[in-house]
Write an enzyme that holds these catalytic residues in place. Structure first.
Site, PDB file in Angstrom:
ATOM      1  N   ASN A  61      -3.616   1.970  -9.975  1.00 18.35           N
ATOM      2  CA  ASN A  61      -4.067   1.236  -8.786  1.00 18.35           C
ATOM      3  C   ASN A  61      -3.992  -0.256  -9.104  1.00 18.35           C
ATOM      4  O   ASN A  61      -3.674  -0.661 -10.229  1.00 18.35           O
ATOM      5  CB  ASN A  61      -5.491   1.666  -8.398  1.00 18.35           C
ATOM      6  CG  ASN A  61      -5.856   1.213  -6.997  1.00 18.35           C
ATOM      7  OD1 ASN A  61      -5.095   1.398  -6.057  1.00 18.35           O
ATOM      8  ND2 ASN A  61      -7.019   0.592  -6.833  1.00 18.35           N
ATOM      9  N   LYS A  62      -4.290  -1.074  -8.114  1.00 16.28           N
ATOM     10  CA  LYS A  62      -4.169  -2.527  -8.259  1.00 16.28           C
ATOM     11  C   LYS A  62      -4.861  -3.016  -9.528  1.00 16.28           C
ATOM     12  O   LYS A  62      -5.927  -2.515  -9.900  1.00 16.28           O
ATOM     13  CB  LYS A  62      -4.754  -3.192  -7.016  1.00 16.28           C
ATOM     14  CG  LYS A  62      -4.634  -4.690  -6.942  1.00 16.28           C
ATOM     15  CD  LYS A  62      -3.230  -5.221  -7.128  1.00 16.28           C
ATOM     16  CE  LYS A  62      -2.239  -4.705  -6.106  1.00 16.28           C
ATOM     17  NZ  LYS A  62      -0.849  -5.127  -6.387  1.00 16.28           N
ATOM     18  N   ASP A  66      -1.936   4.040  -6.125  1.00 13.68           N
ATOM     19  CA  ASP A  66      -0.511   3.920  -5.806  1.00 13.68           C
ATOM     20  C   ASP A  66       0.301   5.053  -6.413  1.00 13.68           C
ATOM     21  O   ASP A  66       1.397   5.350  -5.964  1.00 13.68           O
ATOM     22  CB  ASP A  66       0.010   2.573  -6.311  1.00 13.68           C
ATOM     23  CG  ASP A  66      -0.749   1.445  -5.633  1.00 13.68           C
ATOM     24  OD1 ASP A  66      -0.299   0.968  -4.590  1.00 13.68           O
ATOM     25  OD2 ASP A  66      -1.836   1.080  -6.126  1.00 13.68           O
ATOM     26  N   ARG A 102      10.401  -1.154  -5.024  1.00 17.07           N
ATOM     27  CA  ARG A 102       9.160  -1.446  -5.778  1.00 17.07           C
ATOM     28  C   ARG A 102       8.905  -0.258  -6.701  1.00 17.07           C
ATOM     29  O   ARG A 102       9.090   0.890  -6.291  1.00 17.07           O
ATOM     30  CB  ARG A 102       7.949  -1.668  -4.846  1.00 17.07           C
ATOM     31  CG  ARG A 102       7.836  -3.099  -4.329  1.00 17.07           C
ATOM     32  CD  ARG A 102       6.487  -3.352  -3.654  1.00 17.07           C
ATOM     33  NE  ARG A 102       5.454  -3.735  -4.607  1.00 17.07           N
ATOM     34  CZ  ARG A 102       4.167  -3.897  -4.262  1.00 17.07           C
ATOM     35  NH1 ARG A 102       3.770  -3.704  -3.006  1.00 17.07           N
ATOM     36  NH2 ARG A 102       3.277  -4.264  -5.160  1.00 17.07           N
ATOM     37  N   GLY A 141       0.859  -1.183   0.000  1.00 20.66           N
ATOM     38  CA  GLY A 141       0.000   0.000   0.000  1.00 20.66           C
ATOM     39  C   GLY A 141       0.897   1.235   0.000  1.00 20.66           C
ATOM     40  O   GLY A 141       1.857   1.310   0.780  1.00 20.66           O
TER      41      GLY A 141
END
Ligand code: MRU
Length: 368
Positions: free
Chosen positions: A260-261, A250, A96, A57
């Site tokens: 986003n995811k 994100d 990341r 997150g």
């Protein structure tokens, strides 16, 4: 196992020991079935925790990175530390690729380290700044809740007090964000204001952050929710069973594009087709001011295909992992997608709500 944090009224996913030598985090890979605290003692531990998603997150990755910079300061040589500090920060920054809060936090921390030549003072300055970042993110989320509440209240009024059905994707709750969460903050605020809400929780394959984490958080807060497959949202929207979508992000551009995811884009398309408001909740730390075209420019993380091939669950008292496709079928694991600004009804930020367009974002954040 330490349940003290889990039982607190406002638990947090990360904290530091009093001596400022280690960082403790909830190992989110094991939730909701096991509550395990991991102790991170050096930069390698921090990088592993970020890469392997003990912590995840965007805001929490940023906060963990800030603590990682403190541990870099703790382990830096006494003399001529500058190159060491810069190189280790660069290694951390690359752990990341998609969540911009990681780079944001490292870039904010590094000057505090470089400004201080004395090692003890440098460490103290680093922890102070990390603490500031952690409290800032918690407060940002609280305000997102305040600003998001009227949107839900309005729908509730229109429905004559009947249940407001919200849909969310992945986990943008307190586990991802220190406290309150981003997407979940307006849900908590509405629930505490006595508004009747129910949340559809996308399971969010492959790692099931929705089914494992969002459902756990909402359940603990006593908020009605139902876990659904990632593909169910469109059907629910067509049948009037979703009043509003709220997701986190994100990384979002100042032009309004939202990373986003993976799967978020499909929810936004379905919401548009069904005339359902699609809001994205974010602290301003998740804006990337350097990019203009999110679809082309935001780096999308590709993760280990085994996260797709194997599915993790709980059986007879322990967590197990089982293979789903044929053993020799390849899998592709794209972790995020980008929803273009035209599909986003608005951003819910710590300074209020704005449209997903540069002019309106700059109206709220003229100083940034
Ligand atoms: O891969 P993750 O779990 O780090 O992905 C981040 C997310 O949980 C989401 O994309 C979230 O909605 C945005 S971060 C608050």
């Amino acid at each position: 196992m330490n349940c003290a944090n889990a039982e607190k009224k406002n638990p947090r996913p990360l904290w530091t020991d009093a001596a400022g030598k280690t960082v403790k985090v909830i190992d989110q890979r094991l939730l909701p079935h096991e509550y395990v605290i991991a102790e991170l003692k050096n930069l390698d531990d921090i990088i592993r925790a970020i890469k392997e998603m003990y912590v995840r997150g965007a805001p929490l990755i940023g906060a963990t990175a800030a603590c990682g910079v403190c541990l870099i300061a703790v382990h830096a040589p006494e003399q001529n530390a500058e190159n060491y500090l810069k190189e280790e920060c660069a290694r951390l920054r690359a752990s990341r690729p998609t969540a911009v809060n990681l780079a944001w936090a490292v870039d904010r921390m590094l000057p505090h380290l470089l400004a201080e030549k004395n090692k003890e003072k440098r460490i103290a300055a680093a922890w102070e700044e990390a603490e500031t970042i952690i409290e800032l993110e918690a407060e940002n989320c609280r305000k997102i809740g305040e600003y998001g509440l009227p949107l839900i209240r309005e729908i509730s009024k229109k429905k004559g007090g009947k249940t407001v059905n919200l849909l969310t994707h992945c986990n943008a709750g307190w586990l991802a964000c220190i406290e309150w969460g981003t997407a979940t903050a307006p849900m908590y605020a509405a629930h505490m204001a006595g508004i009747d809400i129910h949340v559809w929780v996308d399971e969010t394959r492959p790692l099931n952050q929705g089914a494992r984490l969002t459902a756990w958080e909402l359940g603990k807060a006593g908020i009605k929710h139902t876990v659904i497959t990632d593909n169910a949202g469109g059907h629910l929207m067509q049948h009037g069973m979703v009043d509003m979508v709220i997701t986190g992000t994100d990384r979002s551009t100042y032009t309004g594009d939202v990373a986003n995811k993976i799967g978020t884009y499909l929810k936004a398309l379905a919401a548009k087709d069904n005339n359902i408001p699609f809001y994205v909740a974010l602290p301003s730390t998740t804006f990337d001011r350097t990019l203009r075209d999110g679809v082309r420019e935001i780096p999308i993380e590709e993760r280990d295909p085994d996260e797709i091939r194997f599915i993790q669950g709980y059986e007879k008292g322990s967590i197990k992992s089982v293979l789903v496709p044929p053993e020799d079928s390849p899998a592709g694991n794209y972790a995020f997608d980008v929803t273009p600004a035209r599909l986003v009804s608005g951003f819910i930020t710590e300074r209020g709500i704005c449209r997903a367009e540069e002019k309106d974002i700059r109206r709220l954040f003229p100083d940034q």
